[in-house]
Design a protein around this motif. Structure first.
Motif, short mmCIF file in Angstrom:
data_model
loop_
_atom_site.label_atom_id
_atom_site.label_comp_id
_atom_site.label_asym_id
_atom_site.label_seq_id
_atom_site.Cartn_x
_atom_site.Cartn_y
_atom_site.Cartn_z
N LYS A 112 0.96 -0.76 -0.51
CA LYS A 112 -0.16 -0.12 0.46
C LYS A 112 0.60 1.48 -0.10
N ARG A 113 2.10 1.09 0.84
CA ARG A 113 2.73 2.59 0.80
C ARG A 113 3.27 2.51 -0.24
N LEU A 114 3.65 1.40 -1.38
CA LEU A 114 4.38 1.65 -2.98
C LEU A 114 3.24 1.80 -3.65
N GLY A 115 1.82 1.97 -3.16
CA GLY A 115 1.49 2.38 -4.04
C GLY A 115 0.74 1.61 -5.28
N PHE A 116 0.38 0.08 -4.68
CA PHE A 116 -0.47 -1.03 -5.47
C PHE A 116 -1.39 -0.99 -4.95
N PRO A 117 -2.58 -1.60 -6.10
CA PRO A 117 -4.19 -2.05 -5.44
C PRO A 117 -4.08 -3.02 -4.66
N LEU A 118 -5.04 -2.84 -3.97
CA LEU A 118 -4.97 -4.37 -3.67
C LEU A 118 -5.27 -5.51 -3.68
N GLU A 119 -4.90 -5.30 -4.90
CA GLU A 119 -5.90 -6.93 -5.57
C GLU A 119 -4.60 -7.15 -6.49
N GLU A 120 -3.46 -6.65 -6.37
CA GLU A 120 -2.11 -6.44 -7.23
C GLU A 120 -0.97 -7.48 -5.91
N ILE A 121 -1.42 -6.56 -4.89
CA ILE A 121 -0.66 -7.05 -3.32
C ILE A 121 -1.46 -8.52 -3.03
N ARG A 122 -2.49 -8.63 -3.50
CA ARG A 122 -2.87 -10.25 -3.58
C ARG A 122 -2.46 -11.28 -4.08
N THR A 123 -2.04 -10.53 -5.37
CA THR A 123 -2.02 -11.67 -6.12
C THR A 123 -0.27 -11.62 -5.62
N ILE A 124 1.06 -11.06 -5.19
CA ILE A 124 1.42 -10.83 -5.39
C ILE A 124 2.19 -12.79 -3.24
N ILE A 125 1.15 -12.03 -2.89
CA ILE A 125 1.26 -12.48 -1.87
C ILE A 125 0.78 -14.05 -1.78
N ASP A 126 -0.21 -14.22 -2.74
CA ASP A 126 -0.81 -16.18 -2.79
C ASP A 126 0.31 -16.17 -3.98
N LEU A 127 1.27 -15.61 -4.60
CA LEU A 127 2.08 -16.53 -5.55
C LEU A 127 3.42 -16.87 -4.44
N TYR A 128 3.16 -16.68 -3.55
CA TYR A 128 4.23 -17.09 -2.16
C TYR A 128 4.17 -18.15 -1.72
N ASP A 129 2.58 -18.79 -1.83
CA ASP A 129 2.12 -20.10 -1.25
C ASP A 129 1.86 -20.53 -2.68
N ALA A 130 2.49 -20.04 -4.06
CA ALA A 130 2.29 -20.98 -5.13
C ALA A 130 3.64 -21.84 -5.09
N PRO A 131 3.33 -23.46 -5.91
CA PRO A 131 4.41 -24.58 -5.58
C PRO A 131 5.95 -23.73 -6.34
N ARG A 132 6.28 -22.76 -7.17
CA ARG A 132 6.92 -22.02 -7.43
C ARG A 132 7.79 -21.25 -6.19
N GLY A 133 6.94 -20.88 -5.57
CA GLY A 133 7.39 -20.40 -4.68
C GLY A 133 7.92 -18.89 -4.34
N ARG A 134 8.81 -18.53 -3.80
CA ARG A 134 9.43 -17.00 -4.10
C ARG A 134 10.32 -16.51 -5.25
N ARG A 135 10.34 -17.80 -6.23
CA ARG A 135 10.91 -17.06 -7.66
C ARG A 135 9.61 -16.52 -8.34
N SER A 136 8.30 -17.20 -8.79
CA SER A 136 7.29 -16.68 -9.21
C SER A 136 7.14 -15.33 -8.41
N GLN A 137 7.28 -14.69 -6.83
CA GLN A 137 6.64 -14.16 -6.48
C GLN A 137 7.60 -12.96 -6.91
N LEU A 138 8.90 -13.02 -7.07
CA LEU A 138 10.06 -12.23 -7.39
C LEU A 138 10.15 -11.56 -8.63
N GLU A 139 9.85 -12.66 -9.39
CA GLU A 139 9.61 -12.26 -10.96
C GLU A 139 8.36 -11.60 -11.12
N TYR A 140 7.31 -11.35 -10.70
CA TYR A 140 5.98 -10.99 -10.91
C TYR A 140 6.11 -9.49 -10.09
N VAL A 141 6.79 -9.73 -9.08
CA VAL A 141 7.47 -8.28 -8.16
C VAL A 141 8.15 -7.63 -9.30
#
Length: 136
Positions: free
Chosen positions: A66-95
């Motif tokens: 939120k401080r960086l200006g991301f909308p909540l749906e983008e934040i949800r996607t980023i957080i949910d990617l953390y729980d995805a099978p590829r874990g941190r790699r997919s999260q970091l690439e997306y972020v």
């Protein structure tokens, strides 16, 4: 099953809504809002919410986003990617992709603000000049 963080006595660390809200300097309502949106999922014992380390981590990520200006749906996607099978790699690439988009947007806004300030300064100068020409 993932192990949970434990305090020095070996107990699972938990926090109340009051403790979480105070730590992140947000209202109880804000914490409940993120829960209603499914961004955090505290354990429930009747009407009492019990927050675990995962909830704290997720809330910290939400607030940073939120401080960086991301909308909540983008934040949800980023957080949910953390729980995805590829874990941190997919999260970091997306972020990283989102950071590039956000940076581009902010840089354009900065240019727009700088242009507006320059235009405003010129208008101010003309107003002051016109004012100085008027009788006292």
């Amino acid at each position: 099953m993932a192990s949970r963080a434990r305090d020095p006595e070996g107990e699972v660390e938990t926090w109340t809504i009051r403790e979480i809200a105070e730590e992140f300097d947000v209202t109880h309502r804000t914490v409940r809002h993120y829960e209603e949106l499914g961004l955090i999922s505290p354990e429930r014992h009747g009407t009492t919410r019990i927050y675990h380390r995962r909830d704290k981590t997720r809330l910290g990520l939400i607030l940073r986003g939120k401080r960086l200006g991301f909308p909540l749906e983008e934040i949800r996607t980023i957080i949910d990617l953390y729980d995805a099978p590829r874990g941190r790699r997919s999260q970091l690439e997306y972020v990283l992709g989102q950071i590039d988009e956000r940076r581009t947007d902010l840089e354009q806004r900065r240019r727009d603000i700088e242009d507006a300030l320059t235009e405003l300064a010129g208008f101010e100068d003309r107003c002051r000049e016109d004012l100085s020409k008027l009788p006292g």
